[in-house]
Design a protein around this motif. Structure first.
Motif, short mmCIF file in Angstrom:
data_model
loop_
_atom_site.label_atom_id
_atom_site.label_comp_id
_atom_site.label_asym_id
_atom_site.label_seq_id
_atom_site.Cartn_x
_atom_site.Cartn_y
_atom_site.Cartn_z
N GLN A 191 0.83 -1.20 0.00
CA GLN A 191 0.00 0.00 0.00
C GLN A 191 0.86 1.24 0.00
O GLN A 191 0.66 2.16 -0.80
CB GLN A 191 -0.86 -0.08 1.24
N LYS A 229 -11.02 -2.98 0.46
CA LYS A 229 -11.23 -1.53 0.42
C LYS A 229 -9.92 -0.78 0.54
O LYS A 229 -9.75 0.28 -0.05
CB LYS A 229 -12.17 -1.11 1.55
N ARG A 230 -8.96 -1.34 1.29
CA ARG A 230 -7.74 -0.58 1.54
C ARG A 230 -6.85 -0.48 0.30
O ARG A 230 -5.93 0.33 0.25
CB ARG A 230 -6.96 -1.14 2.71
N ILE A 248 -7.91 0.36 -2.70
CA ILE A 248 -8.47 1.18 -3.77
C ILE A 248 -7.62 2.40 -4.10
O ILE A 248 -7.21 2.60 -5.24
CB ILE A 248 -9.91 1.60 -3.42
N ARG A 249 -7.34 3.23 -3.07
CA ARG A 249 -6.63 4.47 -3.39
C ARG A 249 -5.20 4.18 -3.84
O ARG A 249 -4.68 4.85 -4.73
CB ARG A 249 -6.64 5.40 -2.19
N ALA A 250 -4.58 3.17 -3.20
CA ALA A 250 -3.21 2.83 -3.57
C ALA A 250 -3.16 2.39 -5.03
O ALA A 250 -2.30 2.84 -5.81
CB ALA A 250 -2.68 1.72 -2.65
N CYS A 289 -17.46 -0.56 -3.54
CA CYS A 289 -17.24 0.88 -3.66
C CYS A 289 -17.35 1.26 -5.13
O CYS A 289 -16.37 1.65 -5.76
CB CYS A 289 -15.86 1.25 -3.14
N TYR A 290 -18.58 1.16 -5.66
CA TYR A 290 -18.76 1.40 -7.08
C TYR A 290 -18.38 2.83 -7.45
O TYR A 290 -17.86 3.09 -8.53
CB TYR A 290 -20.22 1.13 -7.46
N GLU A 342 -14.01 7.58 4.03
CA GLU A 342 -14.16 6.13 4.17
C GLU A 342 -12.92 5.41 3.64
O GLU A 342 -12.40 4.49 4.25
CB GLU A 342 -15.40 5.66 3.42
N LEU A 343 -12.43 5.87 2.45
CA LEU A 343 -11.26 5.21 1.87
C LEU A 343 -10.01 5.49 2.69
O LEU A 343 -9.15 4.62 2.87
CB LEU A 343 -11.08 5.67 0.42
N SER A 388 -9.94 3.23 5.64
CA SER A 388 -9.68 1.83 5.34
C SER A 388 -8.20 1.55 5.21
O SER A 388 -7.77 0.41 5.26
CB SER A 388 -10.40 1.43 4.06
N GLU A 389 -7.39 2.64 5.04
CA GLU A 389 -5.96 2.42 4.83
C GLU A 389 -5.17 2.40 6.12
O GLU A 389 -3.96 2.22 6.10
CB GLU A 389 -5.40 3.52 3.93
N ASN A 445 -26.08 4.69 -4.55
CA ASN A 445 -24.89 4.73 -3.70
C ASN A 445 -25.25 4.51 -2.24
O ASN A 445 -24.47 3.92 -1.49
CB ASN A 445 -24.16 6.07 -3.86
N PHE A 503 -25.44 0.77 -1.68
CA PHE A 503 -24.13 0.13 -1.60
C PHE A 503 -23.45 0.48 -0.29
O PHE A 503 -22.76 -0.34 0.32
CB PHE A 503 -23.24 0.54 -2.78
N ARG A 558 -21.98 -1.97 2.67
CA ARG A 558 -20.58 -1.95 3.12
C ARG A 558 -20.48 -1.73 4.62
O ARG A 558 -19.47 -2.07 5.22
CB ARG A 558 -19.83 -0.78 2.45
#
Lengths: 377, 203
Positions: free
Chosen positions: A19, A55-56, A58-60, A91-92, B30-31, B34-35, B63, B66, B70
């Motif tokens: 990540q 989910k973790r 995604i941004r990476a 996370c569409y 949220e993102l 998650s990291e 949304n 979804f 989640r």
């Protein structure tokens, strides 16, 4: 499928490390080892999904993708991975920035891309579009997956075809025939997805009873393919399609007549349906509750305003840039050594034959090269 | 522990009372959350209620659905208000506007979320007004009151403000579409564009 037999500590550290690496890596460095980089990303995604930590990633992944691409129009293996984690983590919305990229180029050498990545990307992208209810874009995406040149049927293409059929039914009420450049595997696809073709045939008649019969008969197959939700959406659209057909025939119609035509239970239900369709922008009409009538309007409203002009401008700009791109492509192919060699061989052959038969060499040559040009384009 | 930048941004938006762009920032939060390393002692949690409410203000039900899928079960169980908000979302999903308005009005929301709930209600009413004026050339007062989430007298008052006609029996409203027509903006730049088109078509 990869089974990770690592301790908790190891996978935790691995995910964190990758990540941070993906966010911090330098573009120049990763482009020197594309295959290894793509491999690391793929393993990253596999481990994350197996450990339910998708989910973790995604941004990476997104920042890595943007660095890895030679340009925003190039496809990379990371595209397929990115779509996959967006789907798995539900996370569409996160997929949209990448989906909006217009993919026009591939460079297998620079990005370690294989055909499977392309098929997977367009299949997953279609699924994301379906989740976001953008059905037209989903059709385009699935079509790109299905029409990829091939000599054998791939499982990915088959699944994409099944979803393509269902989404076509939702949008158009019938399966849109594939374009001419689609591979010759269409017949095999249809045969392998027989329940879907049957469903589509029943659907075209818009007979609710028949369609439901077909649905229950093939339910097990739809369930195995996880397409039950889509099929149910198709069935829910039948009344809508019937009402849309009415707008082509009538200017005004009573709610009771609409209910009868669309096989709805009451005028009340018809009103609810019409109201929902107006809300969704699927028809233009106005309901007269006092008289229980619906008045259908012409599709083209007064749209001479500035937003219409802007829309036209943007469309024209799109077409212009596309034409310029095609022109460049045409020029690059015409000057490609392999192509010129092929042309010259055919040329020599035709000249030899022409001399033998005493035909007009110049005409023959011109006809030949123009035929070859159109064939190549 | 340092506050995540997205969390600070959300606080700012909530304080300002203008909720446009709230959903995007919630998604970023949220993102970001998650990291966090799994070993963190007090990991930052996404603001599930605010996030869901932000989607409902924009009527983004896909949304919202979804997001609900989640949301971890622990967060759902811990927050009764979240579950009540989801009930509202479910009514909206099945287009049961009267029930949605009723739920929004009758639940005792905690003071911090009252502005958000008010924003959801006003956005719902606005959309309903747009829909009714678009879709109906005549509608009964009761039906309109149902859709707008107001009482019949309030509906009549709103109709008067919007310029809708009330018929002599007092039971039917004639909504009027307030469509604004923007004349096209033509200037020298446009002439340039047209010239370019012609050149392109000629080449």
């Amino acid at each position: 499928r990869v089974t990770i037999s690592l301790d908790d500590v190891y996978w935790r550290d691995f995910l964190l490390q990758v990540q941070q690496f993906l966010k911090a890596c330098s573009k120049a460095q990763i482009l020197l080892a594309p295959q290894k980089f793509a491999f690391v990303c793929r393993k990253f995604v596999e481990v994350a999904i197996a450990q339910q930590q998708s989910k973790r990633t995604i941004r990476a992944l997104q920042s890595a993708l943007l660095k890895f691409q030679p340009s925003p129009e190039h496809l990379t293996p990371l595209h397929a991975d990115f779509m996959q984690v967006c789907l798995v983590s539900k996370c569409y919305h996160a997929a949209l920035p990448i989906l909006q990229q217009e993919i026009l180029e591939v460079n297998p050498a620079a990005s370690a891309l294989v055909p499977r990545d392309l098929l997977l990307y367009f299949y997953y992208a279609g699924m994301v579009y379906v989740g976001l209810k953008k059905y037209r874009e989903a059709i385009d995406s699935f079509q790109l997956c299905i029409t990829a040149p091939a000599t054998a049927l791939s499982a990915i293409v088959l699944e994409a075809y099944k979803k393509y059929v269902l989404v076509c039914l939702i949008v158009h009420g019938q399966v849109v025939p594939l374009p001419k450049y689609a591979s010759s595997l269409q017949r095999h696809m249809k045969a392998a997805a027989q329940p879907y073709s049957d469903f589509a045939t029943a659907y075209v008649e818009k007979d609710l009873k028949q369609v439901n019969l077909c649905f229950t008969a093939n339910y097990a197959i739809f369930e195995k393919d996880t397409n039950v939700g889509l099929v149910k959406q198709c069935i829910a659209c039948i009344a809508k399609k019937k009402i849309q057909r009415l707008t082509l025939i009538y200017l005004t119609l009573s709610l009771a007549d609409i209910a009868e035509n669309a096989k709805l239970s009451s005028a009340q239900e018809a009103e609810t349906h019409v109201l929902r369709m107006i809300e969704a922008g699927e028809i233009r009409a106005s309901i007269d509750q006092m008289n229980g009538m619906v008045c259908f309007h012409e599709d083209s409203a007064v749209q001479d305003g500035s937003d219409m002009v802007q829309k036209l401008d943007s469309h024209i700009a799109q077409v212009t840039s596309l034409t310029a791109r095609l022109q460049r492509l045409h020029e690059s192919i015409s000057s490609d050594p392999a192509y010129l060699q092929k042309i010259s061989v055919q040329d020599r052959q035709s000249r030899y034959d022409a001399e033998e038969m005493g035909f007009d060499v110049l005409n023959e040559k011109a006809a030949f090269s123009s035929k070859a040009m159109s064939f190549d384009m | 522990m340092a506050e995540l930048s997205a969390a600070l941004e959300i606080k700012r938006i909530l304080n300002s009372g203008n909720f446009t762009g709230l959903a995007k920032v919630c998604e970023a939060l949220e993102l970001e959350c998650s990291e966090a390393p799994p070993t963190a002692v007090a990991p930052m949690e996404p603001l599930w209620f605010v996030h869901l409410a932000a989607y409902l203000v924009e009527s983004d039900l896909d949304n919202a659905r979804f997001l609900w899928k989640r949301t971890p079960p622990a967060a759902k169980a811990a927050n009764a208000e979240l579950q009540q908000l989801w009930e509202v979302a479910r009514y909206l999903w099945s287009k049961n506007y009267p029930a949605a308005h009723h739920a929004l009005a009758t639940v005792q929301w905690s003071p911090e979320v009252v502005p958000l709930i008010a924003a959801i209600r006003s956005s719902l009413t606005q959309r309903a007004v747009q829909l009714v004026s678009n879709a109906y050339s005549s509608i009964s007062v009761n039906h309109a009151a149902n859709l707008l989430g107001l009482s019949p007298p309030e509906t009549i008052q709103l109709a008067e403000e919007l310029g809708w006609r009330l018929d002599h029996s007092g039971a039917m409203l004639m909504p009027r579409l307030s469509q604004q027509w923007h004349p096209p903006d033509l200037d020298l730049q446009h002439l340039n564009k047209l010239t370019n088109y012609v050149i392109f078509l000629d080449s």
